[in-house]
Scaffold this active site. Structure first.
Site, short mmCIF file in Angstrom:
data_model
loop_
_atom_site.label_atom_id
_atom_site.label_comp_id
_atom_site.label_asym_id
_atom_site.label_seq_id
_atom_site.Cartn_x
_atom_site.Cartn_y
_atom_site.Cartn_z
N LEU A 43 37.72 32.41 38.76
CA LEU A 43 38.46 33.22 37.80
C LEU A 43 39.93 32.80 37.70
O LEU A 43 40.59 32.60 38.71
CB LEU A 43 38.39 34.70 38.23
CG LEU A 43 39.19 35.69 37.40
CD1 LEU A 43 38.31 36.86 36.99
CD2 LEU A 43 40.38 36.22 38.18
N ASP A 46 46.50 35.90 35.57
CA ASP A 46 47.88 35.81 35.08
C ASP A 46 48.48 34.41 35.18
O ASP A 46 48.32 33.72 36.19
CB ASP A 46 48.82 36.68 35.93
CG ASP A 46 48.31 38.06 36.20
OD1 ASP A 46 47.23 38.40 35.72
OD2 ASP A 46 49.01 38.79 36.92
N GLN A 62 46.83 32.66 38.43
CA GLN A 62 46.14 33.40 39.48
C GLN A 62 44.71 32.89 39.52
O GLN A 62 44.02 32.88 38.49
CB GLN A 62 46.16 34.91 39.15
CG GLN A 62 47.50 35.57 39.38
CD GLN A 62 47.75 35.79 40.86
OE1 GLN A 62 47.21 36.70 41.46
NE2 GLN A 62 48.58 34.95 41.46
N SER A 106 51.11 37.53 41.61
CA SER A 106 51.87 36.93 40.51
C SER A 106 53.36 36.82 40.74
O SER A 106 53.93 37.54 41.56
CB SER A 106 51.61 37.72 39.23
OG SER A 106 50.31 37.43 38.80
N ARG A 165 55.25 44.59 42.64
CA ARG A 165 54.84 43.17 42.64
C ARG A 165 55.29 42.44 41.37
O ARG A 165 55.83 43.04 40.47
CB ARG A 165 53.32 43.07 42.80
CG ARG A 165 52.53 43.79 41.74
CD ARG A 165 51.03 43.57 41.94
NE ARG A 165 50.27 44.33 40.96
CZ ARG A 165 49.77 45.54 41.16
NH1 ARG A 165 49.94 46.16 42.32
NH2 ARG A 165 49.10 46.16 40.20
N ASP A 166 54.97 41.17 41.33
CA ASP A 166 55.16 40.29 40.17
C ASP A 166 56.64 40.01 39.87
O ASP A 166 57.14 40.29 38.77
CB ASP A 166 54.48 40.88 38.90
CG ASP A 166 53.05 41.31 39.15
OD1 ASP A 166 52.46 40.82 40.14
OD2 ASP A 166 52.52 42.14 38.38
N GLU A 224 52.87 46.09 35.10
CA GLU A 224 52.61 44.79 35.72
C GLU A 224 53.39 43.70 34.98
O GLU A 224 53.67 43.80 33.79
CB GLU A 224 51.11 44.48 35.68
CG GLU A 224 50.30 45.47 36.53
CD GLU A 224 48.88 45.00 36.79
OE1 GLU A 224 48.46 45.03 37.95
OE2 GLU A 224 48.19 44.59 35.84
#
Ligand code: FRU
Length: 484
Positions: A43, A46, A62, A106, A165-166, A224
């Site tokens: 898979l 991002d 990702q 991410s 996050r990110d 996100e």
């Protein structure tokens, strides 16, 4: 649909040979992309670490190697000289430290002088599966590989939930500071952005505060993948709010929106000029990120994940899923965001074909739409029925895209029909078709619509109401190489 145990999803890749067979099998799929970046196996979600550095574009995605499942995430690294031709470089970041033991999540990148710095989220979980998100960094070394710092830059704040996050890093010349915008959630589950600042890229980070966005104090449950930039004299804030439905988006709880406005770094306030808008009106578009160091104050270059969290796609059965979008250019014209396919994309054209109803598996269509209503069916059957349809209603200036008539249906409970409201009458459509995606650009960049599309063997024709149509086949510009 395969049921994955946690052990299976979070298994670390010890040796690339473990997935060579998987890649060999996946490579034969009719849905492998030809000019879009896609996962080598498993898979891709991002886009991460997107930047121009010393004349080369770096991008990561990702990546979960094992199948179409969200499990242990890696950064997979690709590079390009022109944003059209991409080379697989192998693993960018592996979750091989204690602080990122359950995923290298991410983040972004920034080129400073000779250095390219990457910022990502180390997703740590303890034996009780309690999460601690760390903001971590890496640098591009002389061999062109990402090399992690020994320790994270900073940990999570106790006054927000575990969803922090990110990191999106930016340099602000006025303040002479680097800033990190972190997607987050308050303890009472409202989406927000946390801002950190430092005079140095790899040290001295301190919490500056929660970004104030007047009118957006209660908008979705988690923001996100924030992205911020200044183009054409305006600030642009993009984020992916989740855990909420929004008008016009069916039952989806994942969205990608933007605000144009003014960013005040001293007051830590982003004041929107107007309401939020959808970055893309399509079914499958999320976690969009702009490249750093584009070097032109008038434009940004954006790429996104063609796919959505919590959704399922037909190639899941083949143990892979997801793709990057075509990079696109963003400009602000007359106070409006304008999105166009990446400049130079015409170089991918290999041959111009007649508008005779045959639709190649990878092609570009340019349609000059006459005044009035308009209909287009892509991936129709030989008798003209079926396909991915677009209907434009001139009276309301709304385009409706409907994927219900395709043989392979998916995410039916989320949405299969969506509207694109236009501000000016439909005059022009540019459509980019690859083997499992379709991207529409309306007029001169007024709106965009991205969707996965999985035509079957008898769904390779198209038809339309009277219009001037140009059609080109496109070069295979992304090789499906096994590089891990
Ligand atoms: C968005 C996201 C990010 C996170 C990553 C994990 O799709 O949930 O917030 O860092 O995916 O793969």
């Amino acid at each position: 649909m395969k049921e994955w145990t946690r052990e299976e999803r979070y298994r670390a890749l010890q040796n690339p040979e473990e997935i060579r067979g998987l890649h060999e099998r996946i490579k034969t799929s009719a849905y492998r992309q030809t000019y879009h970046v896609q996962p080598v196996t498993g898979l891709s979600s991002d886009p991460n670490g997107f930047a121009l550095h010393q004349g080369k574009w770096h991008l990561c995605y990702q990546w979960c190697p094992w199948g179409a499942v969200h499990g242990l995430k890696y950064w997979y690294h690709v590079t390009s000289p022109d944003l059209l031709h991409w080379t697989n470089e192998g693993i960018g970041l592996a979750p091989d430290r204690d602080y990122d033991n359950k995923g290298a999540h991410s983040g972004s990148a920034i080129s400073v002088g000779d250095a390219l710095y990457f910022y990502y989220t180390g997703n740590h979980r303890d034996e009780n599966w309690v999460r601690t998100p760390w903001t971590c960094a890496a640098v591009l070394n002389a061999e062109g590989r990402l090399e992690k710092l020994d320790a994270p830059l900073f940990g999570p704040r106790a006054d927000h939930s575990e969803h922090q996050r990110d990191p999106k890093v930016v340099w602000n010349a006025e303040q002479q500071r680097y800033y990190i915008f972190l997607g987050a959630q308050t303890l009472d589950k409202r989406g927000c952005v946390l801002v950190y600042e430092s005079a140095q890229p790899l040290s001295g980070w301190r919490f500056a505060g929660e970004l104030k966005v007047p009118g957006y104090e209660a908008f979705g449950g988690m923001w996100e993948c924030p992205y911020i930039t200044r183009i054409g004299g305006k600030d642009l804030l993009i984020f992916s709010p989740q855990y909420t439905t929004l008008p016009g988006r069916g039952n989806s709880t994942n969205h990608n929106v933007y605000l144009l406005g003014t960013m005040d770094y001293e007051a830590l306030t982003f004041t929107p000029d107007g309401p939020y808008r959808f970055l893309d009106y399509g079914f499958d578009f999320y976690a969009a990120q702009g490249a750093a160091n584009v070097g032109d104050p008038e434009k940004a270059i954006l790429i996104a994940w063609i796919g959505l969290p919590d959704n399922h796609y037909p190639t899941e059965a083949e143990d892979w899923e997801g793709s990057m979008s075509l990079p696109r250019e963003l400009r602000v014209v007359g106070g409006r965001l304008v999105q166009t396919p990446i400049q130079g994309v015409e170089r991918l054209r290999t041959a111009e074909l007649a508008d005779d109803g045959r639709l190649p598996a990878a092609c570009e269509l340019e349609i000059a739409v006459p005044a009035g209503d308009f209909d287009l069916a892509l991936f129709a059957r030989a008798d003209g029925t079926g396909g991915l349809t677009l209907h434009y209603d001139a009276a309301s200036r709304v385009c409706t895209v409907d994927r219900r008539a395709m043989a392979k249906r998916f995410n039916q409970a989320v949405f299969e029909v969506l509207d694109v409201p236009l501000e000016t009458p439909l005059r022009k459509l540019r459509v980019f078709i690859d083997r499992s995606s379709t991207e529409f650009f309306f007029n001169d960049g007024e709106a965009a619509f991205t969707t996965h599309s999985y035509p079957e063997a008898d769904e390779h024709r198209f038809n339309h109401s009277p219009a001037e149509v140009k059609l080109w086949t496109l070069e295979t510009s992304v090789r499906d190489d096994f590089v891990v």
